[in-house]
Motif scaffolding. Structure first.
Motif, PDB file in Angstrom:
ATOM      1  N   PHE A 280       0.785  -1.225   0.000  1.00 48.78           N
ATOM      2  CA  PHE A 280       0.000   0.000   0.000  1.00 48.78           C
ATOM      3  C   PHE A 280       0.822   1.284   0.000  1.00 48.78           C
ATOM      4  N   LEU A 281       2.132   1.218   0.235  1.00 52.70           N
ATOM      5  CA  LEU A 281       2.932   2.437   0.304  1.00 52.70           C
ATOM      6  C   LEU A 281       2.868   3.263  -0.979  1.00 52.70           C
ATOM      7  N   PRO A 282       3.067   2.670  -2.164  1.00 47.59           N
ATOM      8  CA  PRO A 282       2.988   3.497  -3.388  1.00 47.59           C
ATOM      9  C   PRO A 282       1.647   4.209  -3.537  1.00 47.59           C
ATOM     10  N   GLY A 283       0.558   3.514  -3.210  1.00 48.83           N
ATOM     11  CA  GLY A 283      -0.763   4.134  -3.311  1.00 48.83           C
ATOM     12  C   GLY A 283      -0.944   5.260  -2.317  1.00 48.83           C
ATOM     13  N   ILE A 284      -0.400   5.082  -1.107  1.00 47.92           N
ATOM     14  CA  ILE A 284      -0.505   6.129  -0.090  1.00 47.92           C
ATOM     15  C   ILE A 284       0.259   7.374  -0.525  1.00 47.92           C
ATOM     16  N   ILE A 285       1.442   7.180  -1.094  1.00 43.80           N
ATOM     17  CA  ILE A 285       2.229   8.314  -1.583  1.00 43.80           C
ATOM     18  C   ILE A 285       1.515   8.990  -2.753  1.00 43.80           C
ATOM     19  N   GLY A 286       0.975   8.184  -3.653  1.00 40.78           N
ATOM     20  CA  GLY A 286       0.307   8.740  -4.826  1.00 40.78           C
ATOM     21  C   GLY A 286      -0.996   9.442  -4.494  1.00 40.78           C
ATOM     22  N   ALA A 287      -1.632   9.100  -3.369  1.00 40.08           N
ATOM     23  CA  ALA A 287      -2.923   9.688  -3.010  1.00 40.08           C
ATOM     24  C   ALA A 287      -2.824  11.182  -2.747  1.00 40.08           C
ATOM     25  N   ILE A 334       8.830   2.239  18.075  1.00 42.05           N
ATOM     26  CA  ILE A 334       9.230   3.228  17.066  1.00 42.05           C
ATOM     27  C   ILE A 334       8.486   2.993  15.756  1.00 42.05           C
ATOM     28  N   MET A 335       8.334   1.730  15.378  1.00 42.42           N
ATOM     29  CA  MET A 335       7.574   1.414  14.171  1.00 42.42           C
ATOM     30  C   MET A 335       6.137   1.917  14.292  1.00 42.42           C
ATOM     31  N   ALA A 336       5.521   1.664  15.443  1.00 44.26           N
ATOM     32  CA  ALA A 336       4.144   2.116  15.654  1.00 44.26           C
ATOM     33  C   ALA A 336       4.047   3.633  15.618  1.00 44.26           C
ATOM     34  N   PHE A 337       4.991   4.302  16.286  1.00 40.58           N
ATOM     35  CA  PHE A 337       4.998   5.764  16.316  1.00 40.58           C
ATOM     36  C   PHE A 337       5.126   6.334  14.900  1.00 40.58           C
ATOM     37  N   GLY A 338       5.998   5.750  14.106  1.00 37.04           N
ATOM     38  CA  GLY A 338       6.185   6.229  12.739  1.00 37.04           C
ATOM     39  C   GLY A 338       4.917   6.112  11.913  1.00 37.04           C
ATOM     40  N   LEU A 339       4.189   5.007  12.080  1.00 37.08           N
ATOM     41  CA  LEU A 339       2.952   4.830  11.321  1.00 37.08           C
ATOM     42  C   LEU A 339       1.881   5.835  11.745  1.00 37.08           C
ATOM     43  N   VAL A 340       1.779   6.098  13.053  1.00 33.65           N
ATOM     44  CA  VAL A 340       0.783   7.065  13.544  1.00 33.65           C
ATOM     45  C   VAL A 340       1.098   8.459  13.019  1.00 33.65           C
ATOM     46  N   VAL A 341       2.365   8.849  13.067  1.00 32.96           N
ATOM     47  CA  VAL A 341       2.754  10.167  12.544  1.00 32.96           C
ATOM     48  C   VAL A 341       2.440  10.252  11.062  1.00 32.96           C
ATOM     49  N   VAL A 402      -6.700  -6.598   5.723  1.00 29.44           N
ATOM     50  CA  VAL A 402      -7.199  -5.611   6.683  1.00 29.44           C
ATOM     51  C   VAL A 402      -7.107  -4.209   6.101  1.00 29.44           C
ATOM     52  N   MET A 403      -5.980  -3.907   5.465  1.00 27.90           N
ATOM     53  CA  MET A 403      -5.819  -2.584   4.850  1.00 27.90           C
ATOM     54  C   MET A 403      -6.886  -2.355   3.785  1.00 27.90           C
ATOM     55  N   GLY A 404      -7.185  -3.385   2.998  1.00 29.36           N
ATOM     56  CA  GLY A 404      -8.194  -3.252   1.957  1.00 29.36           C
ATOM     57  C   GLY A 404      -9.584  -3.005   2.524  1.00 29.36           C
ATOM     58  N   ILE A 405      -9.920  -3.720   3.608  1.00 23.76           N
ATOM     59  CA  ILE A 405     -11.225  -3.534   4.242  1.00 23.76           C
ATOM     60  C   ILE A 405     -11.357  -2.119   4.788  1.00 23.76           C
ATOM     61  N   VAL A 406     -10.294  -1.637   5.425  1.00 25.97           N
ATOM     62  CA  VAL A 406     -10.317  -0.288   5.980  1.00 25.97           C
ATOM     63  C   VAL A 406     -10.459   0.747   4.873  1.00 25.97           C
ATOM     64  N   GLU A 407      -9.732   0.552   3.775  1.00 26.96           N
ATOM     65  CA  GLU A 407      -9.821   1.491   2.650  1.00 26.96           C
ATOM     66  C   GLU A 407     -11.236   1.515   2.069  1.00 26.96           C
ATOM     67  N   GLN A 408     -11.827   0.338   1.922  1.00 27.98           N
ATOM     68  CA  GLN A 408     -13.176   0.254   1.358  1.00 27.98           C
ATOM     69  C   GLN A 408     -14.206   0.881   2.303  1.00 27.98           C
ATOM     70  N   THR A 409     -13.991   0.736   3.601  1.00 23.70           N
ATOM     71  CA  THR A 409     -14.942   1.243   4.588  1.00 23.70           C
ATOM     72  C   THR A 409     -14.822   2.743   4.795  1.00 23.70           C
ATOM     73  N   THR A 410     -13.591   3.234   4.882  1.00 20.58           N
ATOM     74  CA  THR A 410     -13.365   4.641   5.207  1.00 20.58           C
ATOM     75  C   THR A 410     -13.022   5.503   4.007  1.00 20.58           C
ATOM     76  N   ALA A 413      -6.843   4.486   2.474  1.00 24.18           N
ATOM     77  CA  ALA A 413      -5.986   3.353   2.848  1.00 24.18           C
ATOM     78  C   ALA A 413      -5.109   3.683   4.041  1.00 24.18           C
ATOM     79  N   ILE A 414      -4.776   4.963   4.174  1.00 20.82           N
ATOM     80  CA  ILE A 414      -3.834   5.344   5.229  1.00 20.82           C
ATOM     81  C   ILE A 414      -4.404   5.085   6.618  1.00 20.82           C
ATOM     82  N   ASN A 415      -5.745   5.045   6.751  1.00 19.61           N
ATOM     83  CA  ASN A 415      -6.344   4.789   8.064  1.00 19.61           C
ATOM     84  C   ASN A 415      -6.007   3.390   8.576  1.00 19.61           C
TER      85      ASN A 415
END
Length: 458
Positions: A280-287, A334-341, A402-410, A413-415
């Protein structure tokens, strides 16, 4: 298994005599020599493995159009690789332990190279499904097999460092895969073949060619290494022999060890995050709408460059059991913090946060594998590493799903990254409970930081 007979006979005589092997004092120099003899080849093997594993993403559009594959068909075919791969990890690793790493890794590379090239001749849904299943089966056991192989040569601390460098193959393939794949797709129409056919056919050939290098250059174990003296080979074999006598040896022991299952759960949380970022990273950047397709590809490589730095440097900090645990807990946080930011920041800061998170990806993974490795040996270690990795590979299903379900619901994808961050925090809490073998109630009194001390921790 081919071995160096004089060295092996010397080792057997030493073992029968029950005496301690006299070992050279310059152990760091020996470690360095082993590292440079083994790791460049193993890193190259894993780089080619991931190029072949991910080229299906590059071929998606043109292949689907030419063959009339629906999105559902493509998604199922892509996922079937992980199904057969995960289901055969344990038997593949047990076979490697029995027949030897040189033969089995060579076999893996030849079969996966042939099948990867054969993807160029897919005709429709059925052949697509069959070849993806066979490709996963062919490659099964490579990663845990190499991790098992490294325990023949290094103690716990140095094994974690070597694993970190081995994982550089993922980073390298993520950086160079796009440009190489794009260039091969440009061959569209040459000699009557489509671009995606050239991509599959040509990217499968290096695995076949490199397999013969593995067969010639990769020794099964220290006693078969021509670049070790007899004294050095005996010392390493003695360490391995003592380990096998001191750690849990049967696969049943592995299944009964709660620490192994805890490591599996922590690793699963780690892997669902890794695969979610990969897909999902390329799509998140492209969004953001600010970048061209080429720039999206370039920016997508940035986190993997950060991950390569972490893989090469962080495992060396875990010199003791306590330091290993601290590195895991801090790394997950640190991984979790980076994703939240990344969720709540503008594009530039979000990408920087993703790079900070990625810095920990493979440093954490390398150290995590040291926990079951310190508690198991022989068949238990081979099966345990296979079980650990097969469960982790299931993250290839769960994370993107899970990422796909969240993207479809909200609609964003970044959520989904928030859920991934939550899983990482839970993994950090669980990692506090992880224990090396040396932390059991009645540990064996050995120095596990020594190259020649028994690496098993009981």
């Amino acid at each position: 298994m081919v071995t160096d007979k004089p060295k092996l006979e010397t080792f057997m005589q030493s073992d029968k005599a029950g005496s301690q092997t006299v070992l050279p004092g310059d152990r760091p120099s020996l470690n360095k020599r082993i590292f440079w003899k083994l790791m460049p080849l193993l890193i190259l093997v894993y780089t080619i493995s991931f190029l072949d594993r991910t080229n299906i993403a590059l071929a998606k559009h043109s292949m689907s159009v030419d063959l009339g594959l629906s999105a559902a068909t493509y998604g199922l075919g892509a996922g079937l690789f992980f199904l057969s791969y995960a289901s055969l990890e344990i038997p593949s690793n047990l076979l490697l332990h029995r027949v030897g790493a040189r033969f089995w890794i060579t076999r893996i590379m030849i079969t996966w190279g042939v099948l990867s090239s054969a993807m160029a001749f897919v005709q429709g849904e059925t052949s697509f499904y069959v070849l993806r299943l066979l490709l996963g089966a062919a490659e099964a056991g490579l990663f845990p097999g190499v991790i098992l192989y490294l325990t023949y040569w290094f103690d716990r601390k140095d094994c974690a460092r070597a694993t970190g460098f081995f994982l550089l193959g993922v980073c390298i393939s993520s950086v160079i895969g796009g440009p190489i794949g794009g260039a091969l797709l440009e061959l569209d129409g040459k000699f009557g073949l489509r671009g995606w056919q050239w991509l599959f056919f040509l990217e499968g050939l290096p695995a076949i060619l490199l397999a013969f290098v593995v067969w010639k250059k990769l020794p099964d174990r220290p006693s078969a290494a021509p670049w070790l003296s007899s004294e050095e080979a005996v010392g390493l074999e003695d360490r391995l022999s003592q380990r096998e006598h001191q750690a849990a040896h049967s696969f049943k022991d592995c299944l009964r060890d709660r620490q192994v299952w805890l490591a599996i759960f922590v690793y699963f949380c780690h892997q669902i995050t890794i695969y979610a970022v990969i897909f999902f990273l390329p799509g998140i950047i492209g969004a953001s709408g600010h970048f061209s397709p080429f720039l999206i590809g370039v920016l997508s490589a940035a986190p993997w460059l950060a991950a390569s730095i972490g893989a090469a440097t962080l495992p060396g900090l875990a010199k003791t059991s306590g330091q290993s645990r601290v590195l895991l807990v801090v790394g997950f946080l640190i991984m979790a913090f980076g994703l939240v930011v990344a969720v709540y920041s503008p594009p530039a800061l979000a990408l920087l946060a993703m790079c900070v998170s990625a810095l920990m990806f493979f440093g954490v993974q390398s150290v995590l594998f040291s926990f079951p490795s310190s508690r198991l040996s022989g068949t238990a270690l081979a099966g345990g590493l296979g079980l650990l990795n097969s469960c982790g590979v299931l993250g290839g299903f769960v994370g993107p799903t899970v990422m796909g379900i969240v993207e479809q619901t909200t609609g964003k994808a970044i959520n989904g990254l928030l859920l991934m961050a939550g899983a990482l925090v839970f993994a950090a809490v669980c990692a506090i409970r992880l224990r090396h073998g040396s932390e059991r109630k009645y540990p064996v009194a050995v120095d596990d930081t020594s190259t020649f001390a028994p690496a098993a921790e009981r």
